[in-house]
Motif scaffolding. Structure first.
Motif, PDB file in Angstrom:
ATOM      1  N   HIS A 119      65.619  -7.513  27.805  1.00 38.79           N
ATOM      2  CA  HIS A 119      65.890  -6.400  26.891  1.00 38.79           C
ATOM      3  C   HIS A 119      66.879  -6.835  25.793  1.00 38.79           C
ATOM      4  CE1 HIS A 119      67.104  -2.583  25.253  1.00 38.79           C
ATOM      5  NE2 HIS A 119      68.314  -2.655  25.778  1.00 38.79           N
ATOM      6  N   ALA A 123      65.807  -7.081  21.975  1.00 39.16           N
ATOM      7  CA  ALA A 123      66.072  -5.649  21.826  1.00 39.16           C
ATOM      8  C   ALA A 123      65.380  -5.026  20.621  1.00 39.16           C
ATOM      9  CB  ALA A 123      67.581  -5.400  21.747  1.00 39.16           C
ATOM     10  N   ASP A 128      60.705  -6.796  24.147  1.00 40.78           N
ATOM     11  CA  ASP A 128      61.635  -5.886  24.826  1.00 40.78           C
ATOM     12  C   ASP A 128      60.845  -5.094  25.870  1.00 40.78           C
ATOM     13  OD1 ASP A 128      63.358  -3.845  25.595  1.00 40.78           O
ATOM     14  OD2 ASP A 128      64.102  -3.460  23.573  1.00 40.78           O
ATOM     15  N   SER A 131      61.592  -0.709  24.752  1.00 45.24           N
ATOM     16  CA  SER A 131      62.078  -0.170  23.477  1.00 45.24           C
ATOM     17  C   SER A 131      61.326   1.104  23.126  1.00 45.24           C
ATOM     18  CB  SER A 131      61.879  -1.179  22.352  1.00 45.24           C
ATOM     19  OG  SER A 131      62.232  -0.563  21.119  1.00 45.24           O
ATOM     20  N   ASP A 245      69.903  -4.425  16.716  1.00 43.04           N
ATOM     21  CA  ASP A 245      68.858  -3.525  17.216  1.00 43.04           C
ATOM     22  C   ASP A 245      69.226  -2.087  16.877  1.00 43.04           C
ATOM     23  OD1 ASP A 245      70.925  -2.893  19.157  1.00 43.04           O
ATOM     24  OD2 ASP A 245      70.450  -4.913  19.897  1.00 43.04           O
TER      25      ASP A 245
END
Ligand SMILES: [Zn+2]
Ligand SMILES: [Zn+2]
Length: 315
Positions: A119, A123, A128, A131, A245
């Motif tokens: 993750h 991100a 990921d 997400s 992110d």
């Protein structure tokens, strides 16, 4: 091949494949079972409490104790210590944190740590595992993304490759043992409250209601609090620190998540032992790490310095 090497260099987790073996049928069945049955209990909780009065003080006290213990097992143990190395711990504390984290029923430790490192490595980008932005930014895509980030991703049978993302954990015989014992800790976390409820009230009804409240409902409630960090804290809230992110600080969840909802700072500075770094940002997990440090149980804690925070702040 070149592309694989490039992306591996970018995320800093070597060149092994992203996914390991598929989750087998029985563990997959178990995943459904131990997520959906507690969830059903959570949904049934309100009518049972107010309609039939099947909620006593013993149940509440046991639920609070087991919630606090297992939440800290995830936040202090699984997350800040094992995933991010925010401090060093001796062997007893290390094994203890791994066990109490397992008792949150969020998966065996190797899976949890590998997923969470993936993750951070990807991100809110492709790769990921959870997400909310995975499907686009239209209202429908975001609704789908929210569901996926919150709960849907848990049922994905493509498991993150621990050999790539958690080789340090795989190399530790203690951790491999706790990981293998996940079934045992599942039984303990569900049956211990029932046993205590029975002993305290000296009744079979006490066994049943404690199992329901401090076992099932508590497990599912913590599931949703943890998952809210993955879903809500990548969608709604403030972004006072620079992260690559969409991670946010979302204060309403700060207390229940024991500090994990200060998620924007966490993504800006993942190894920091403290996530709620500003005045008034309650971070119970950081307090517990502070206490462990005072007791001499943990060392080399990565506390944030004012200079570092100033550098990370959005100008
Ligand atoms: Zn995150
Ligand atoms: Zn993290």
């Amino acid at each position: 091949m070149t592309a694989t090497v490039d992306s591996a260099e970018r995320d800093g987790h070597g060149v092994k494949p992203m996914f390991g073996a598929q989750r087998a049928n029985w563990p997959q069945f178990g995943t459904y079972l131990f997520i959906l049955i507690p969830f059903a209990a959570l949904l049934a909780a309100a009518p049972l409490a107010w309609g039939w009065g099947l909620l006593g003080w013993v149940d509440i006290a046991l639920a609070v104790v087991f919630y606090t213990l297992t939440c800290l097992g995830v936040t202090v143990g699984y997350h800040r210590y094992f995933t991010h190395g925010a401090f060093k711990a001796n062997r007893a504390v290390r094994v203890g944190l791994a066990i109490v984290g397992s008792m949150a029923l969020q998966g065996p430790i190797l899976h949890w740590v590998a997923d969470h490192r993936r993750h951070h490595a990807f991100a809110d980008r492709e790769g990921d595992p959870h997400s909310p932005w995975a499907f686009g930014t239209s209202p429908v895509a975001l609704a789908r993304g929210f569901w996926h980030a919150h709960m849907g991703w848990v049922f994905d049978r493509k498991l993150t490759n621990a050999e790539r993302f958690a080789p340090d954990m795989l190399a530790d015989a203690d951790i491999r043992r706790v990981d293998r014992q996940f079934g045992l800790w599942t039984a303990v976390t569900l049956l211990a409250p029932a046993l205590l409820g029975g002993l305290i009230t000296w009744s079979w009804l006490g066994v049943v209601t404690a199992f329901f409240w401090a076992g099932l409902v508590r497990v599912s409630f913590l599931h949703h609090v943890t998952w809210s960090v993955n879903s809500i804290c990548h969608m709604i809230g403030e972004r006072p620190f620079r992260s690559r992110d969409k991670a946010t600080n979302f204060w309403p969840l700060a207390l229940l998540s024991m500090g994990e909802a200060w998620h924007n700072l966490h993504h800006a500075d993942p190894t920091s032992a403290r996530h709620g770094v500003r005045r008034g940002q309650i971070d119970v997990s950081a307090r517990v790490i502070w206490l462990f440090e005072k007791l001499g149980w943990v060392s080399e804690v990565r506390w944030p310095t004012p200079q570092r925070l100033a550098k990370l702040a959005v100008k």
